[in-house]
Design a protein around this motif. Structure first.
Motif, short mmCIF file in Angstrom:
data_model
loop_
_atom_site.label_atom_id
_atom_site.label_comp_id
_atom_site.label_asym_id
_atom_site.label_seq_id
_atom_site.Cartn_x
_atom_site.Cartn_y
_atom_site.Cartn_z
N LYS A 171 4.15 5.98 -5.21
CA LYS A 171 4.20 6.11 -6.68
C LYS A 171 3.11 7.06 -7.15
CE LYS A 171 6.20 1.61 -7.79
NZ LYS A 171 5.96 0.28 -8.35
N ARG A 172 1.92 6.89 -6.61
CA ARG A 172 0.80 7.76 -6.99
C ARG A 172 1.12 9.21 -6.68
NH1 ARG A 172 -4.98 5.78 -5.21
NH2 ARG A 172 -4.26 4.18 -6.62
N TYR A 223 0.83 -1.20 0.00
CA TYR A 223 0.00 0.00 0.00
C TYR A 223 0.87 1.26 0.00
CZ TYR A 223 -3.10 3.69 1.55
OH TYR A 223 -3.78 4.87 1.64
N VAL A 224 1.86 1.29 0.88
CA VAL A 224 2.73 2.46 0.97
C VAL A 224 3.48 2.68 -0.34
CG1 VAL A 224 4.78 3.42 2.13
CG2 VAL A 224 2.92 2.42 3.49
N GLU A 225 4.02 1.61 -0.91
CA GLU A 225 4.73 1.73 -2.19
C GLU A 225 3.81 2.27 -3.29
OE1 GLU A 225 7.09 -1.24 -5.18
OE2 GLU A 225 7.44 -1.47 -3.02
N ARG A 226 2.59 1.73 -3.38
CA ARG A 226 1.64 2.17 -4.40
C ARG A 226 1.28 3.64 -4.21
NH1 ARG A 226 -2.42 -1.17 -3.33
NH2 ARG A 226 -3.54 0.35 -2.10
N GLN A 270 2.72 14.69 -8.37
CA GLN A 270 3.65 15.82 -8.32
C GLN A 270 4.24 16.12 -9.69
OE1 GLN A 270 3.91 17.92 -5.79
NE2 GLN A 270 2.39 16.62 -4.78
N GLU A 271 4.55 15.08 -10.46
CA GLU A 271 5.05 15.28 -11.82
C GLU A 271 3.99 15.97 -12.69
OE1 GLU A 271 6.38 11.52 -13.37
OE2 GLU A 271 7.92 11.32 -11.82
N ALA A 272 2.74 15.58 -12.52
CA ALA A 272 1.65 16.20 -13.28
C ALA A 272 1.51 17.68 -12.91
CB ALA A 272 0.34 15.46 -13.04
#
Length: 93
Positions: free
Chosen positions: A46-47, A40-43, A52-54
């Motif tokens: 990434k989200r 969950y934390v990894e997902r 942030q990139e968006a």
């Protein structure tokens, strides 16, 4: 890395479901919960990076007006899909 004990309160139904899955996977309930939290934390990390990139891309677009149209991007991706080694389209206003 040091580890610390934390506690999680689960209702009895969820606790039984965890136990049942742990048994089916030949793992402990502790391992299953730790794995679930880790995934969950990894997902979610990434989200958050994608978000942030968006935001960064949107801010850059607002500042410069540079962009690639959907059609240009779609054409480029279709070429890549066909195995053609082609350059990404140039950004423009």
């Amino acid at each position: 890395m040091t580890t610390k004990t934390v506690s999680v309160k689960l209702d009895s139904i969820l606790q039984e479901r965890v136990k049942s899955l742990a048994k089916a996977h030949h793992r402990s309930a502790h391992w299953l919960m730790k794995e679930a939290i880790s995934q969950y934390v990894e997902r979610e990390e990434k989200r958050e990076r994608v978000k942030q990139e968006a935001y960064s891309s949107w801010a850059e677009y607002q500042k410069t007006g540079l962009h690639v149209t959907f059609e240009e991007a779609d054409e480029w991706l279709a070429a890549l899909e066909k195995g053609k080694d082609t350059e990404a389209p140039e950004c423009h206003q």
